[in-house]
Design an enzyme around this catalytic site. Structure first.
Site, PDB file in Angstrom:
ATOM      1  N   HIS A   1       9.862  36.907  54.184  1.00 18.14           N
ATOM      2  CA  HIS A   1       9.975  38.232  54.800  1.00 18.14           C
ATOM      3  C   HIS A   1       9.367  39.329  53.932  1.00 18.14           C
ATOM      4  O   HIS A   1       9.261  40.479  54.377  1.00 18.14           O
ATOM      5  CB  HIS A   1      11.446  38.558  55.100  1.00 18.14           C
ATOM      6  CG  HIS A   1      12.270  38.814  53.871  1.00 18.14           C
ATOM      7  ND1 HIS A   1      13.087  37.858  53.304  1.00 18.14           N
ATOM      8  CD2 HIS A   1      12.412  39.913  53.104  1.00 18.14           C
ATOM      9  CE1 HIS A   1      13.683  38.362  52.245  1.00 18.14           C
ATOM     10  NE2 HIS A   1      13.299  39.621  52.102  1.00 18.14           N
TER      11      HIS A   1
ATOM     12  N   ASP B   1      12.264  31.155  55.422  1.00 15.69           N
ATOM     13  CA  ASP B   1      12.027  32.391  54.671  1.00 15.69           C
ATOM     14  C   ASP B   1      11.349  32.067  53.340  1.00 15.69           C
ATOM     15  O   ASP B   1      11.943  32.181  52.278  1.00 15.69           O
ATOM     16  CB  ASP B   1      13.336  33.136  54.438  1.00 15.69           C
ATOM     17  CG  ASP B   1      13.110  34.593  54.022  1.00 15.69           C
ATOM     18  OD1 ASP B   1      11.942  34.994  53.923  1.00 15.69           O
ATOM     19  OD2 ASP B   1      14.098  35.309  53.808  1.00 15.69           O
TER      20      ASP B   1
ATOM     21  N   GLY C   1      15.133  44.648  46.800  1.00  9.00           N
ATOM     22  CA  GLY C   1      14.183  44.415  45.716  1.00  9.00           C
ATOM     23  C   GLY C   1      14.363  43.067  45.053  1.00  9.00           C
ATOM     24  O   GLY C   1      13.479  42.580  44.355  1.00  9.00           O
TER      25      GLY C   1
ATOM     26  N   SER D   1      14.723  40.303  46.740  1.00 10.33           N
ATOM     27  CA  SER D   1      14.182  39.272  47.629  1.00 10.33           C
ATOM     28  C   SER D   1      13.129  38.419  46.941  1.00 10.33           C
ATOM     29  O   SER D   1      12.255  38.935  46.241  1.00 10.33           O
ATOM     30  CB  SER D   1      13.543  39.925  48.860  1.00 10.33           C
ATOM     31  OG  SER D   1      14.499  40.208  49.828  1.00 10.33           O
TER      32      SER D   1
ATOM     33  N   SER E   1      16.907  35.305  49.936  1.00 12.20           N
ATOM     34  CA  SER E   1      16.534  35.691  51.292  1.00 12.20           C
ATOM     35  C   SER E   1      17.173  37.022  51.675  1.00 12.20           C
ATOM     36  O   SER E   1      16.486  38.013  51.885  1.00 12.20           O
ATOM     37  CB  SER E   1      16.949  34.596  52.289  1.00 12.20           C
ATOM     38  OG  SER E   1      16.700  34.993  53.621  1.00 12.20           O
TER      39      SER E   1
END
Length: 455
Positions: free
Chosen positions: A210, A240, A321, A323, A338
């Site tokens: 993502h 993801d 941030g 992720s 995720s």
């Protein structure tokens, strides 16, 4: 005057001894509480799939007995594997194998049929579900964005799926954590680098899908002054994960170390599957290094952007941030961040994309040290990153040529356990010595006074 100087000297020695006790205790407790080391041998020249003894034993028993007689496995409080079983014969087989058996009412086949029913219902953003092995239930969670009408409809679906579905409302909102160890910037936002991987020809960063679509260009650092690479493959929603190919073609020397902040890195020696109850660590460019436990696997999350399945659920906190940042345990790569809810002040739930599934789908493997190189490594994202010094697999390593972190971080190094114990022992000896000296001096003074008065 001479007695006053003696009192001052004794006080100085006592203060130094007390300070030594505090310092030694900090070194010992910090070393014991730090991220545990992995295996000491050098990594093999290819990705290894690793699992702890407890997780491996539990998974093996579930596979052997089948989904109609079992309902998952987890690591107990005592570190032993626990397997949920539906009959006494299966329980006996589990106990003979040295694991703990828990008799439950519903098999994994029944529980999964309920999750399939939920998946076939109209999608509701802000919801998530998974099989809770320990309670032998399917747990459905709805965040604060889910309306009463949507929650009521989902509750009716859950009831029709079986009497073993538990509905829970949760704080905050389930969101992707866009905005890791090392920060990467693009037009889409800020993410974190995960693990360095290769397809045998090119080298990449494995991060969250993502974070940005194929073609996204990534830059390093807070100012975005150096190009990292470009997203060349990925999957989101559904999965993801994504691959960012390095702009200069290579991840750099010893790219098997991920940054955990404070001038430290952790050596990654292989990839594996997590087990419920396992202690894990997560690194992110926003909130740094955090730890917690795996609370579920194969979770489904309905983000506003779409549904993602097969995720790892944990009680580790994360913030925007983080992720794409790495999750690991004992030097074994487990997942990339995720999304989730909450933050690192109030706590929350964080979901991770399993790395084994992502690497298999993308046709890549973890990067390991090249032959002839030392055990040092570099953080896996931005070019120009400094290189950590020597570290055993899975242990924090100080970074050479950079800020080595705070004094507390240095004291927490596992190598300080022995010196810390010596400092504590020396301080105790010094305290005992000053007390004995004072007693002897007091005894001599009483004797002199007695002689003067009674001669």
């Amino acid at each position: 005057m001479r007695h006053a100087r003696r009192r001052i000297a004794r006080r100085a020695v006592r203060l130094a001894a007390v300070g030594g006790l505090l310092l030694g205790a900090t070194m010992v407790t910090g070393a014991v509480a730090s991220e545990p080391s992995g295996a000491s041998p050098a990594p093999a020249p290819a990705t290894r799939t690793l699992a702890g003894p407890a997780a491996g034993a539990g998974a093996g028993l579930v596979e052997r007995l089948g989904t109609s007689r079992t309902a998952g496995h987890w690591i107990g409080e005592d570190g032993r594997p626990v397997v949920a079983v539906t009959d006494e014969a299966a329980a006996d087989a589990v106990r003979r194998a040295g694991a703990e058996a828990k008799l439950v009412r519903h098999s994994m086949r029944e529980l999964k049929s309920a999750t399939e029913r939920l998946r076939s219902a109209p999608r509701v953003a802000g919801t998530a579900w998974l099989v809770d092995y320990r309670s032998n239930e399917v747990v459905v969670r709805g965040d604060s964005t889910v309306s009463r009408a949507d929650w009521s409809r989902l509750t009716e679906t859950a009831r029709s799926a079986g009497g073993f579905v538990r509905m829970e409302r949760t704080r905050g909102a389930f969101t992707t954590r866009l905005n890791g160890g090392v920060p990467m910037l693009s037009a889409a936002g800020r993410c974190s680098a995960g693990f360095n991987v290769t397809d045998g020809r090119n080298e990449f960063i494995l991060t969250a899908g993502h974070c940005g679509p194929t073609g996204s260009v990534w830059f390093s650092g807070e100012e975005g002054d150096g190009q990292v690479g470009e997203t060349v493959a990925g999957s989101f929603p559904g999965d993801d994960f994504s691959l960012v190919q390095y702009a200069n073609g290579e991840a750099g020397d010893a790219a098997d170390v991920v940054s955990v902040g404070g001038g430290k890195g952790v050596r990654i020696t292989g990839a594996g599957e997590p087990s419920v109850g396992q202690r894990v660590f997560r690194s992110g460019s926003t909130s740094g290094l955090r730890d917690g436990r795996v609370t579920g696997v194969n979770a489904t999350v309905n983000y506003p952007e779409g549904t993602v399945t097969g995720l790892i659920e944990t009680d580790v906190c994360a913030e925007p941030g983080d992720s794409g940042g790495p999750m690991f345990s004992e030097g074994v790569a487990l997942g990339v961040t995720s999304g989730g809810n909450g933050d690192c002040t109030a706590g929350g739930t964080t979901f991770f994309q399993p790395v084994t599934e992502a690497m298999e789908s993308l046709g890549v493997r973890l990067l390991v040290p090249r032959s002839g190189q030392g055990q040092g490594g570099a953080p896996p994202a931005a070019p120009g990153g400094v290189a950590p010094g020597d570290a055993a697999p899975g242990s924090p390593a100080p970074v050479t040529g950079a800020d080595a972190g705070t004094l507390l971080a240095r004291l927490a190094d596992r190598r300080n356990l022995g010196p810390g114990l010596l400092v504590v022992a020396g301080s105790l000896i010094a305290l005992a010595a000053t007390r004995w000296i004072r007693s002897e001096q007091d005894r001599s003074a009483y004797r002199r006074q007695y002689s003067a008065q009674w001669g």
